[in-house]
Design a protein around this motif. Sequence first.
Motif, PDB file in Angstrom:
ATOM      1  N   ALA A  17       1.364  15.576  -0.165  1.00 45.82           N
ATOM      2  CA  ALA A  17       0.618  14.361  -0.506  1.00 45.82           C
ATOM      3  C   ALA A  17       0.000  13.742   0.748  1.00 45.82           C
ATOM      4  O   ALA A  17      -1.152  13.280   0.734  1.00 45.82           O
ATOM      5  N   GLU A  18       0.755  13.752   1.836  1.00 47.50           N
ATOM      6  CA  GLU A  18       0.245  13.236   3.110  1.00 47.50           C
ATOM      7  C   GLU A  18      -0.932  14.061   3.600  1.00 47.50           C
ATOM      8  O   GLU A  18      -1.922  13.525   4.115  1.00 47.50           O
ATOM      9  N   LEU A  19      -0.836  15.381   3.416  1.00 45.99           N
ATOM     10  CA  LEU A  19      -1.924  16.274   3.811  1.00 45.99           C
ATOM     11  C   LEU A  19      -3.176  16.012   2.975  1.00 45.99           C
ATOM     12  O   LEU A  19      -4.286  15.914   3.511  1.00 45.99           O
ATOM     13  N   GLU A  20      -3.012  15.883   1.661  1.00 43.01           N
ATOM     14  CA  GLU A  20      -4.158  15.651   0.782  1.00 43.01           C
ATOM     15  C   GLU A  20      -4.841  14.324   1.093  1.00 43.01           C
ATOM     16  O   GLU A  20      -6.073  14.225   1.065  1.00 43.01           O
ATOM     17  N   THR A  21      -4.046  13.300   1.405  1.00 43.18           N
ATOM     18  CA  THR A  21      -4.620  12.003   1.781  1.00 43.18           C
ATOM     19  C   THR A  21      -5.424  12.127   3.073  1.00 43.18           C
ATOM     20  O   THR A  21      -6.533  11.586   3.185  1.00 43.18           O
ATOM     21  N   ALA A  22      -4.868  12.837   4.043  1.00 45.02           N
ATOM     22  CA  ALA A  22      -5.556  13.016   5.328  1.00 45.02           C
ATOM     23  C   ALA A  22      -6.834  13.830   5.141  1.00 45.02           C
ATOM     24  O   ALA A  22      -7.867  13.534   5.767  1.00 45.02           O
ATOM     25  N   GLU A  23      -6.790  14.851   4.301  1.00 51.11           N
ATOM     26  CA  GLU A  23      -7.980  15.674   4.047  1.00 51.11           C
ATOM     27  C   GLU A  23      -9.069  14.853   3.357  1.00 51.11           C
ATOM     28  O   GLU A  23     -10.253  14.981   3.681  1.00 51.11           O
TER      29      GLU A  23
ATOM     30  N   LEU B 277       4.836  21.970   8.339  1.00 50.29           N
ATOM     31  CA  LEU B 277       3.778  21.257   7.621  1.00 50.29           C
ATOM     32  C   LEU B 277       3.674  19.807   8.096  1.00 50.29           C
ATOM     33  O   LEU B 277       2.581  19.312   8.414  1.00 50.29           O
ATOM     34  N   ARG B 278       4.807  19.131   8.181  1.00 48.17           N
ATOM     35  CA  ARG B 278       4.806  17.736   8.635  1.00 48.17           C
ATOM     36  C   ARG B 278       4.291  17.614  10.065  1.00 48.17           C
ATOM     37  O   ARG B 278       3.518  16.700  10.383  1.00 48.17           O
ATOM     38  N   ALA B 279       4.717  18.529  10.924  1.00 50.79           N
ATOM     39  CA  ALA B 279       4.299  18.478  12.330  1.00 50.79           C
ATOM     40  C   ALA B 279       2.780  18.572  12.452  1.00 50.79           C
ATOM     41  O   ALA B 279       2.153  17.837  13.225  1.00 50.79           O
ATOM     42  N   CYS B 280       2.168  19.475  11.679  1.00 49.78           N
ATOM     43  CA  CYS B 280       0.720  19.670  11.754  1.00 49.78           C
ATOM     44  C   CYS B 280      -0.034  18.477  11.172  1.00 49.78           C
ATOM     45  O   CYS B 280      -1.042  18.032  11.743  1.00 49.78           O
ATOM     46  N   VAL B 281       0.446  17.957  10.046  1.00 51.88           N
ATOM     47  CA  VAL B 281      -0.231  16.813   9.421  1.00 51.88           C
ATOM     48  C   VAL B 281      -0.211  15.614  10.362  1.00 51.88           C
ATOM     49  O   VAL B 281      -1.228  14.954  10.577  1.00 51.88           O
ATOM     50  N   ARG B 282       0.941  15.340  10.929  1.00 52.81           N
ATOM     51  CA  ARG B 282       1.081  14.152  11.772  1.00 52.81           C
ATOM     52  C   ARG B 282       0.362  14.294  13.110  1.00 52.81           C
ATOM     53  O   ARG B 282       0.067  13.294  13.758  1.00 52.81           O
ATOM     54  N   ALA B 283       0.065  15.540  13.490  1.00 53.85           N
ATOM     55  CA  ALA B 283      -0.715  15.763  14.707  1.00 53.85           C
ATOM     56  C   ALA B 283      -2.211  15.812  14.411  1.00 53.85           C
ATOM     57  O   ALA B 283      -3.019  16.000  15.321  1.00 53.85           O
ATOM     58  N   GLY B 284      -2.571  15.653  13.132  1.00 53.76           N
ATOM     59  CA  GLY B 284      -3.976  15.701  12.747  1.00 53.76           C
ATOM     60  C   GLY B 284      -4.545  17.098  12.684  1.00 53.76           C
ATOM     61  O   GLY B 284      -5.765  17.274  12.597  1.00 53.76           O
TER      62      GLY B 284
ATOM     63  N   LEU C 102      -5.156  19.453  10.447  1.00 54.77           N
ATOM     64  CA  LEU C 102      -5.192  19.623   8.998  1.00 54.77           C
ATOM     65  C   LEU C 102      -5.434  21.071   8.562  1.00 54.77           C
ATOM     66  O   LEU C 102      -4.892  21.524   7.552  1.00 54.77           O
ATOM     67  N   GLU C 103      -6.252  21.791   9.307  1.00 55.69           N
ATOM     68  CA  GLU C 103      -6.488  23.196   8.955  1.00 55.69           C
ATOM     69  C   GLU C 103      -5.210  24.009   9.100  1.00 55.69           C
ATOM     70  O   GLU C 103      -4.897  24.859   8.255  1.00 55.69           O
ATOM     71  N   GLU C 104      -4.480  23.757  10.168  1.00 55.68           N
ATOM     72  CA  GLU C 104      -3.216  24.466  10.365  1.00 55.68           C
ATOM     73  C   GLU C 104      -2.199  24.057   9.295  1.00 55.68           C
ATOM     74  O   GLU C 104      -1.425  24.885   8.799  1.00 55.68           O
ATOM     75  N   ALA C 105      -2.198  22.776   8.949  1.00 61.24           N
ATOM     76  CA  ALA C 105      -1.285  22.304   7.905  1.00 61.24           C
ATOM     77  C   ALA C 105      -1.588  22.983   6.583  1.00 61.24           C
ATOM     78  O   ALA C 105      -0.672  23.406   5.860  1.00 61.24           O
ATOM     79  N   ARG C 106      -2.867  23.101   6.241  1.00 61.41           N
ATOM     80  CA  ARG C 106      -3.244  23.772   4.990  1.00 61.41           C
ATOM     81  C   ARG C 106      -2.857  25.238   5.042  1.00 61.41           C
ATOM     82  O   ARG C 106      -2.444  25.813   4.021  1.00 61.41           O
ATOM     83  N   ARG C 107      -2.961  25.856   6.218  1.00 59.02           N
ATOM     84  CA  ARG C 107      -2.549  27.264   6.348  1.00 59.02           C
ATOM     85  C   ARG C 107      -1.061  27.413   6.074  1.00 59.02           C
ATOM     86  O   ARG C 107      -0.630  28.366   5.411  1.00 59.02           O
ATOM     87  N   VAL C 108      -0.250  26.467   6.583  1.00 57.13           N
ATOM     88  CA  VAL C 108       1.193  26.505   6.333  1.00 57.13           C
ATOM     89  C   VAL C 108       1.472  26.340   4.844  1.00 57.13           C
ATOM     90  O   VAL C 108       2.314  27.045   4.276  1.00 57.13           O
ATOM     91  N   ALA C 109       0.751  25.415   4.197  1.00 56.02           N
ATOM     92  CA  ALA C 109       0.938  25.195   2.761  1.00 56.02           C
ATOM     93  C   ALA C 109       0.598  26.454   1.970  1.00 56.02           C
ATOM     94  O   ALA C 109       1.318  26.824   1.020  1.00 56.02           O
TER      95      ALA C 109
END
Length: 202
Positions: free
Chosen positions: A177-183, A103-110, A112-119
Motif C-alpha cells: 500500500a505504501e508503494l502504491e501510494t508513492a507510485e 520491499l520496505r527498505a526500497c520504498v522508504r528510500a524512494g 520505487l522501481e526496485e521496490a516494484r521489482r521486489v514485489a
Amino acid sequence: EEEEEEDTVVSILRTVTERGIRPDRRLYTTAIHAVAKDGNWALALRLLREMSPKHGLQPDARTWTAALLACEVAGEWRQCLAILDGLDARGLEPSVHTYNSALRACVRAGQLEEARRVACKLQDARENEKARRSKMAVKAPLEKGSLERGSHERRGGAAMAGPSDLEPNGATRAALAELETAEAEAARRTLLPAGRPPNNSK
C-alpha cells in the motif's frame, strides 16, 4: 532494553567462542537479529560472515533474513537487495519476511522501481511454489500401491495444506500500500506543468 538485549546476546556469543565452545547457527542467528533491531547492519554482516571461516557454519535463510532486517532498519537498501538476490545463488529460499524487509527498505528510500521489482519477485516465487505444491499433490498418490493410496492421499493432502512461507501478511500488504501510494504520487508529479508546484489544498 533493546540495546541491553543486543549487548547480552553478542556477549554470550563471544564468551562461548572464547572458551573454545563451538557456537551453533541458532545462536548466531539470535545475535544477528538482536543487533538488527538497532540497525547495526555492519556488525550484523560481520557476525554473519565470520560463521563459516571461524566455525564452519553455513548461514541459512533465517540468518540472512536477520541480517537483511538490520540493513532495512539502517536504510541500507542496496545491501538489502544484494542479500535478497544472493539467496538464489546460495540455493536458499527467502520467506515473506525477507521480501517484506527488502520491499520496505526500497520504498522508504524512494527506490520505487526496485521496490516494484521486489514485489514482482515475491509474486513469481508464490506462483512457483503453488505450482510445485500442486505437482507434488498430484504425483504423491501415484507413487504408492493401490492398497496404500487412500492413506497416503490423506497424509499427503495434510502435508500440502500446510502454511506457505511466502503467504503475504499484514506487513506485506502495508508495504505494498505504501508503494502504491508513492507510485501514484510520483505519477501525479510527472503530470504537473513545468514550474507549477503541487496543489496540497484539500
